[in-house]
Scaffold this motif. Sequence first.
Motif, PDB file in Angstrom:
ATOM      1  N   PRO A 192     -19.318  52.783  93.015  1.00  0.00           N
ATOM      2  CA  PRO A 192     -20.715  53.219  92.958  1.00  0.00           C
ATOM      3  C   PRO A 192     -20.929  54.731  92.964  1.00  0.00           C
ATOM      4  CG  PRO A 192     -20.538  51.330  94.399  1.00  0.00           C
ATOM      5  CD  PRO A 192     -19.135  51.719  94.034  1.00  0.00           C
ATOM      6  N   SER A 193     -20.023  55.485  93.601  1.00  0.00           N
ATOM      7  CA  SER A 193     -20.207  56.934  93.693  1.00  0.00           C
ATOM      8  C   SER A 193     -19.471  57.709  92.610  1.00  0.00           C
ATOM      9  CB  SER A 193     -19.743  57.444  95.066  1.00  0.00           C
ATOM     10  OG  SER A 193     -20.581  56.955  96.081  1.00  0.00           O
ATOM     11  N   ASP A 228     -29.069  47.475  94.525  1.00  0.00           N
ATOM     12  CA  ASP A 228     -29.124  46.252  93.725  1.00  0.00           C
ATOM     13  C   ASP A 228     -28.708  45.023  94.522  1.00  0.00           C
ATOM     14  OD1 ASP A 228     -29.851  47.700  91.402  1.00  0.00           O
ATOM     15  OD2 ASP A 228     -27.739  48.187  91.029  1.00  0.00           O
ATOM     16  N   ILE A 229     -27.895  45.241  95.551  1.00  0.00           N
ATOM     17  CA  ILE A 229     -27.324  44.108  96.287  1.00  0.00           C
ATOM     18  C   ILE A 229     -27.750  44.096  97.753  1.00  0.00           C
ATOM     19  CG2 ILE A 229     -25.109  43.199  97.160  1.00  0.00           C
ATOM     20  CD1 ILE A 229     -23.956  43.834  94.391  1.00  0.00           C
ATOM     21  N   ASN A 230     -27.780  45.261  98.383  1.00  0.00           N
ATOM     22  CA  ASN A 230     -28.018  45.284  99.829  1.00  0.00           C
ATOM     23  C   ASN A 230     -29.437  44.915 100.236  1.00  0.00           C
ATOM     24  OD1 ASN A 230     -25.369  45.924 100.167  1.00  0.00           O
ATOM     25  ND2 ASN A 230     -25.702  48.092 100.574  1.00  0.00           N
ATOM     26  N   ASN A 231     -30.362  44.903  99.283  1.00  0.00           N
ATOM     27  CA  ASN A 231     -31.730  44.473  99.584  1.00  0.00           C
ATOM     28  C   ASN A 231     -31.967  43.011  99.219  1.00  0.00           C
ATOM     29  OD1 ASN A 231     -32.377  47.103 100.413  1.00  0.00           O
ATOM     30  ND2 ASN A 231     -32.858  47.738  98.323  1.00  0.00           N
ATOM     31  N   ASP A 232     -30.906  42.348  98.781  1.00  0.00           N
ATOM     32  CA  ASP A 232     -31.008  40.951  98.332  1.00  0.00           C
ATOM     33  C   ASP A 232     -30.313  40.048  99.344  1.00  0.00           C
ATOM     34  OD1 ASP A 232     -30.823  38.491  97.048  1.00  0.00           O
ATOM     35  OD2 ASP A 232     -30.332  39.347  95.085  1.00  0.00           O
ATOM     36  N   GLY A 287     -21.111  44.246  87.191  1.00  0.00           N
ATOM     37  CA  GLY A 287     -20.014  44.952  87.841  1.00  0.00           C
ATOM     38  C   GLY A 287     -20.339  46.402  88.100  1.00  0.00           C
ATOM     39  N   THR A 288     -21.462  46.874  87.537  1.00  0.00           N
ATOM     40  CA  THR A 288     -21.846  48.290  87.678  1.00  0.00           C
ATOM     41  C   THR A 288     -22.971  48.477  88.695  1.00  0.00           C
ATOM     42  OG1 THR A 288     -23.383  48.036  85.811  1.00  0.00           O
ATOM     43  CG2 THR A 288     -21.159  48.845  85.319  1.00  0.00           C
ATOM     44  N   GLU A 289     -23.234  47.453  89.491  1.00  0.00           N
ATOM     45  CA  GLU A 289     -24.338  47.507  90.459  1.00  0.00           C
ATOM     46  C   GLU A 289     -24.131  48.615  91.494  1.00  0.00           C
ATOM     47  OE1 GLU A 289     -24.644  43.866  88.308  1.00  0.00           O
ATOM     48  OE2 GLU A 289     -22.921  44.734  89.344  1.00  0.00           O
ATOM     49  N   LEU A 290     -25.252  49.136  92.001  1.00  0.00           N
ATOM     50  CA  LEU A 290     -25.238  50.109  93.088  1.00  0.00           C
ATOM     51  C   LEU A 290     -25.756  49.434  94.355  1.00  0.00           C
ATOM     52  CD1 LEU A 290     -26.550  53.320  91.254  1.00  0.00           C
ATOM     53  CD2 LEU A 290     -24.194  52.509  91.511  1.00  0.00           C
ATOM     54  N   GLN A 291     -25.743  50.174  95.470  1.00  0.00           N
ATOM     55  CA  GLN A 291     -26.067  49.568  96.769  1.00  0.00           C
ATOM     56  C   GLN A 291     -27.428  48.877  96.786  1.00  0.00           C
ATOM     57  OE1 GLN A 291     -25.152  52.960  99.523  1.00  0.00           O
ATOM     58  NE2 GLN A 291     -23.983  51.398 100.594  1.00  0.00           N
ATOM     59  N   MET A 348     -18.360  44.999 105.922  1.00  0.00           N
ATOM     60  CA  MET A 348     -19.230  44.592 107.030  1.00  0.00           C
ATOM     61  C   MET A 348     -20.550  44.027 106.503  1.00  0.00           C
ATOM     62  SD  MET A 348     -17.351  45.228 109.687  1.00  0.00           S
ATOM     63  CE  MET A 348     -18.381  45.253 111.151  1.00  0.00           C
ATOM     64  N   GLY A 349     -20.449  43.237 105.427  1.00  0.00           N
ATOM     65  CA  GLY A 349     -21.611  42.510 104.923  1.00  0.00           C
ATOM     66  C   GLY A 349     -22.508  43.261 103.974  1.00  0.00           C
ATOM     67  N   LYS A 350     -22.156  44.503 103.607  1.00  0.00           N
ATOM     68  CA  LYS A 350     -22.992  45.287 102.690  1.00  0.00           C
ATOM     69  C   LYS A 350     -22.127  45.932 101.606  1.00  0.00           C
ATOM     70  CE  LYS A 350     -27.016  44.749 104.753  1.00  0.00           C
ATOM     71  NZ  LYS A 350     -27.792  45.832 105.396  1.00  0.00           N
ATOM     72  N   LEU A 351     -22.735  46.143 100.422  1.00  0.00           N
ATOM     73  CA  LEU A 351     -22.003  46.825  99.363  1.00  0.00           C
ATOM     74  C   LEU A 351     -21.702  48.253  99.802  1.00  0.00           C
ATOM     75  CD1 LEU A 351     -21.038  46.367  96.364  1.00  0.00           C
ATOM     76  CD2 LEU A 351     -23.028  47.718  95.709  1.00  0.00           C
ATOM     77  N   HIS A 352     -20.444  48.654  99.643  1.00  0.00           N
ATOM     78  CA  HIS A 352     -19.995  49.976 100.072  1.00  0.00           C
ATOM     79  C   HIS A 352     -20.487  51.045  99.109  1.00  0.00           C
ATOM     80  CE1 HIS A 352     -17.078  53.161 101.203  1.00  0.00           C
ATOM     81  NE2 HIS A 352     -16.994  52.527 102.352  1.00  0.00           N
TER      82      HIS A 352
END
Length: 395
Positions: free
Chosen positions: A351-352, A237-241, A231-235, A308-312
């Motif tokens: 995240p911020s 961690d997810i947007n490159n997967d 739950g503490t992931e940053l961009q 829009m499909g990416k972690l904010h």
Amino acid sequence: MDTHTQSQIKVPATYMRGGTSKGVFFNLEDLPVQAQVPGKVRDDLLLRVIGSPDPYGKQIDGMGGATSSTSKTVIVSRSQRADHDVDYLFGQVSIDKPFVDWSGNCGNLSAAVGPFAIHAGLLPADRIPQDGIVTVRVWQANIEKTILVHVPIVNGFVQETGDFELDGVTFPAAEIQVDFVDPADGEGSMFPTGNLVDDLIVPNVGTFNATLINAGIPTIFIDAESIGYRGTELQDDINNDEQALAMFESIRAHGALKMGLINALEEAQTRQHTPKIAFVSKPKRYLSSSGKTVTEEEIDVVVRALSMGKLHHAMMGTAAVAIASAACVPGTLVNLAAGAGKKESVVFGHPSGTLKVGAKATEAAQGWRVEKAIMSRSARIIMEGVVRVPSDIFR
């Protein structure tokens, strides 16, 4: 003769930050006549202004910043309603596809609509105090809701600089309180299925507990642990997967179907702005994207959301309204992650950093209702003048 200048039209525009988003703002009257009404010409104009569709995903040839937070357009006009000042229409421009999504609001840019309306002369001069706060009554045309934007005025002008700090925004600015009045879907319950928690079956992915809510913006909340996250992931961690993004999109599409927002799964592809998907967890210590430590003591719940499909990079303002509304209804996944029980505000970690949001939820015979969701944002004009667009878009 400068044929290059003649091959482009000039459209008056203002480039603004609102909350953690940026967008190109237009006074409806300043748009080319063909674009003053909804339709293909308007969409083509806004796509070209922003620099979409861009197969490179960079929006180099336009005003967009190649993220969902910066690929935004706003059209403001004097309100058609006697009890409102301005009508506000929001267009989320796809980065790589040729469409503008008009299905929802941008909560962050809502904060900038008040200042823009004043700068554009859309409010009567006698409404602007020499010093104080003017409440701009905004009709959000996409979702047909009222937003009250409380704009600080100093020496007769909008105060833009100040010491209010907003995580996700580099520099401090003047605080603007934004009230989202009766933010739930006007057609009925905030919870379209009638349940605070549903079983959401997603073929080839799994079955998840989900809170499906329509407040601020339709949002699907799931538990972080149920999809293998802290739950503490940053961009990054997810947007490159790509596999993770495909999983989230599949969950989002099935959630949209269950909420009745679409009639067939494939419709989700052309409705990317709504619904949002978010995952929640109990308070945890983590390092924000700016390197600042967020401790579990300073937050009630951790939330991550995709846009829009990416972690904010922070949190969409409309999703913050959904978080506030869900957190204040006992029994939702957001409320349970925040410690359960009756609440009127929560501080959530994104995240911020962190953000405090408030809502007053009441239960009636027809279901739960939120009278108003409140948050503080800030806004600032970055540039004003004209934006140039090749004139061949009208051919």
